[in-house]
Scaffold this active site. Structure first.
Site, short mmCIF file in Angstrom:
data_model
loop_
_atom_site.label_atom_id
_atom_site.label_comp_id
_atom_site.label_asym_id
_atom_site.label_seq_id
_atom_site.Cartn_x
_atom_site.Cartn_y
_atom_site.Cartn_z
N SER A 11 0.86 -1.18 0.00
CA SER A 11 0.00 0.00 0.00
C SER A 11 0.90 1.24 0.00
O SER A 11 1.71 1.42 0.91
CB SER A 11 -0.88 -0.03 1.25
OG SER A 11 -1.66 1.13 1.35
N ASP A 61 -7.14 3.07 -3.26
CA ASP A 61 -7.89 3.12 -2.00
C ASP A 61 -8.13 4.58 -1.63
O ASP A 61 -7.18 5.34 -1.43
CB ASP A 61 -7.09 2.42 -0.90
CG ASP A 61 -7.85 2.32 0.42
OD1 ASP A 61 -9.01 2.77 0.49
OD2 ASP A 61 -7.27 1.79 1.39
N GLU A 115 -11.12 0.87 -3.77
CA GLU A 115 -11.47 0.55 -2.38
C GLU A 115 -12.10 1.76 -1.69
O GLU A 115 -11.55 2.86 -1.72
CB GLU A 115 -10.18 0.12 -1.68
CG GLU A 115 -10.32 -0.40 -0.27
CD GLU A 115 -8.96 -0.82 0.32
OE1 GLU A 115 -7.98 -1.04 -0.44
OE2 GLU A 115 -8.87 -0.93 1.55
N ASP A 122 -13.92 -1.64 2.42
CA ASP A 122 -13.02 -1.87 3.56
C ASP A 122 -13.77 -1.39 4.81
O ASP A 122 -14.44 -2.19 5.49
CB ASP A 122 -11.71 -1.09 3.32
CG ASP A 122 -10.77 -1.06 4.52
OD1 ASP A 122 -11.13 -1.58 5.59
OD2 ASP A 122 -9.65 -0.50 4.42
N LYS A 138 -10.14 -7.30 7.19
CA LYS A 138 -9.18 -6.95 8.24
C LYS A 138 -9.75 -7.51 9.53
O LYS A 138 -10.81 -7.06 9.99
CB LYS A 138 -9.06 -5.43 8.39
CG LYS A 138 -8.35 -4.73 7.25
CD LYS A 138 -8.32 -3.23 7.48
CE LYS A 138 -7.62 -2.51 6.33
NZ LYS A 138 -7.81 -1.04 6.42
N GLY A 153 -4.45 -4.53 5.74
CA GLY A 153 -3.44 -4.34 6.77
C GLY A 153 -3.67 -3.03 7.49
O GLY A 153 -4.39 -2.15 7.00
O1 OSB Z 1 -7.33 1.64 4.33
O2 OSB Z 1 -6.25 -0.13 4.03
C1 OSB Z 1 -6.37 0.95 4.60
C2 OSB Z 1 -3.31 1.61 6.80
C3 OSB Z 1 -3.90 2.17 7.90
C4 OSB Z 1 -5.26 2.36 7.90
C5 OSB Z 1 -6.03 2.00 6.80
C6 OSB Z 1 -5.45 1.40 5.70
C7 OSB Z 1 -4.05 1.24 5.69
C8 OSB Z 1 -3.31 0.73 4.55
C9 OSB Z 1 -1.95 0.13 4.82
O3 OSB Z 1 -3.68 0.81 3.41
C10 OSB Z 1 -1.97 -1.35 4.74
C11 OSB Z 1 -0.71 -1.95 5.32
O4 OSB Z 1 0.29 -2.00 4.61
O5 OSB Z 1 -0.74 -2.39 6.49
MG MG Z 2 -8.52 0.59 2.90
#
Ligand code: OSB
Ligand code: MG
Length: 368
Positions: free
Chosen positions: A135, A189, A214, A239, A263, A291
């Site tokens: 990400s 995202d 997303e 998400d 998640k 994540g």
């Molecule tokens: O929206 O997926 C998300 C990180 C923190 C909060 C929300 C998100 C994210 C990421 C990072 O996209 C995902 C990762 O590498 O852990």
């Molecule tokens: Mg997300």
């Protein structure tokens, strides 16, 4: 098992580079760990809440207090408790899924270690390694973004996810698609940054052959996701909106989402995550593991979950060094774009308790 003590540890983990999304920018991970000590053994769980309530209503200090004042007393008062019984033990306490998930993860770790079973074996892993994506945060400018993406491609990541927001969408996506070529998996995202007025604009993303978009709209707004899904060719993936299996099935049946980001922290734990995985499988909807910038503790369990059969898309399960110079466990390393599913009992990783102590941002809360 009987729980004899609940410890809550807070650790400040500097990120190797600041992570910017449509909801904010962070340069460190404020980590809350739950350490359970029971008569049959001990276990660790990581809370996924962010420092501030910007991704979801939960936030680290709130989770710590919720666990201290509501969850730990019930745990300590239970004569015999297993992870499968937590739904009932925590019955009546509304929401607070990230707090409940952290406790569930710690109890699962303890009970699986005692039973000599790994998370993967217990959850139903179908493979020994998982495909990984990365990400990528909002960058200062397009050249910096391209440099960062090129680095991840060189490291072997199998899918790139770009964070977008109004004013940072078509241009960066076009530039990255140009850089990585037509074959490489690419998705975006928005973390709820758009509104129904942006549907036509978001339709322009169809030109870049994205795997999915997303969560463009707010968490409660399933209807606008349905409208977008009807208007564009790019699959819509939820998400933030997916808080449990019933919401997941409802959103799929209404046509709001055709891919689901799972998640465990967001949905209240690994057991609910498996229920969502199973329900999506029955509806022929692929899932992938999201994540929350986890340390090795949360990552170990996520990688095990991502090995279940319907996790057919690469997850946001990146290597330790994408986040931290020094992880709280042995580091997860990318090999050919994949991470190995740990095989030892429980999470299969060893918590570096010395680091937990040295990096503590406040004294631990100890309840017994
Ligand atoms: O929206 O997926 C998300 C990180 C923190 C909060 C929300 C998100 C994210 C990421 C990072 O996209 C995902 C990762 O590498 O852990
Ligand atoms: Mg997300």
């Amino acid at each position: 098992m009987r729980i004899e003590a609940v410890e809550l540890h807070r650790i400040a983990m500097p990120l190797v580079r600041p992570f910017e999304t449509s909801f904010g920018r962070q340069s460190a991970r404020d980590v809350l760990l739950v350490h359970l000590l029971g008569d049959e053994g001990e276990g660790w769980g990581e809370c996924v809440a962010m420092e501030h309530p910007l991704y979801s209503s939960e936030y680290v200090q709130g989770c710590s207090e919720l666990i201290e004042h509501y969850l730990a007393p019930r745990l300590l008062g239970a004569p015999d408790i297993a992870a499968e019984g937590l739904g009932e033990l925590f019955g009546g306490i509304i929401g607070h899924r990230m707090s409940k998930a952290a406790v569930e993860a710690a109890l699962l770790d303890a009970q699986l270690r005692a039973a000599g079973l790994s998370f993967g074996e217990y959850l139903g892993a179908a493979r020994s390694e998982v495909d990984c994506g990365v990400s990528v945060g909002i960058a200062r400018d397009i050249p910096s973004l391209l440099e960062e993406v090129a680095g991840y491609v060189d490291e072997g990541y199998r899918r790139i996810k770009l964070k977008i927001k109004p004013g940072w969408d078509l241009e960066p996506v076009a530039a990255v698609r140009e850089l990585i070529g037509p074959q490489m998996l690419l998705q975006v995202d928005a973390n709820t940054a758009y509104t129904a007025a942006d549907i036509e604009h978001l339709g322009r993303l169809d030109a870049f052959d994205l795997l999915l978009i997303e969560q463009p709209f707010v968490e409660e707004d399933i209807a606008t996701h349905v409208s977008l899904a009807r208007a564009i060719a790019t699959p819509v993936c939820l998400d933030e909106s997916i808080v449990n299996v019933d919401v997941a099935v409802d959103a799929i049946e209404r046509g709001a989402t055709s891919v689901v980001n799972i998640k465990p922290g967001r949905v209240g734990g690994y057991l609910e995550a498996v229920r969502i995985h199973d329900a999506c499988g029955e509806l022929d909807v692929p899932v992938w593991c999201g994540g929350m910038l986890e340390t090795g503790i949360g990552r170990a369990a996520n990688v095990a979950l991502a090995a279940l059969p319907n996790f057919t898309l690469p997850g946001d399960t990146s290597a330790s060094k994408r986040y931290f110079a020094e992880d709280l466990t042995e580091p997860f390393e990318l090999v050919d774009g994949r991470l190995a599913v740990p095989t030892g009992p429980g999470t299969g990783v060893t918590v570096r308790t010395g680091l937990v102590r040295d990096r503590a941002s406040r004294p631990p809360v100890v309840l017994a």
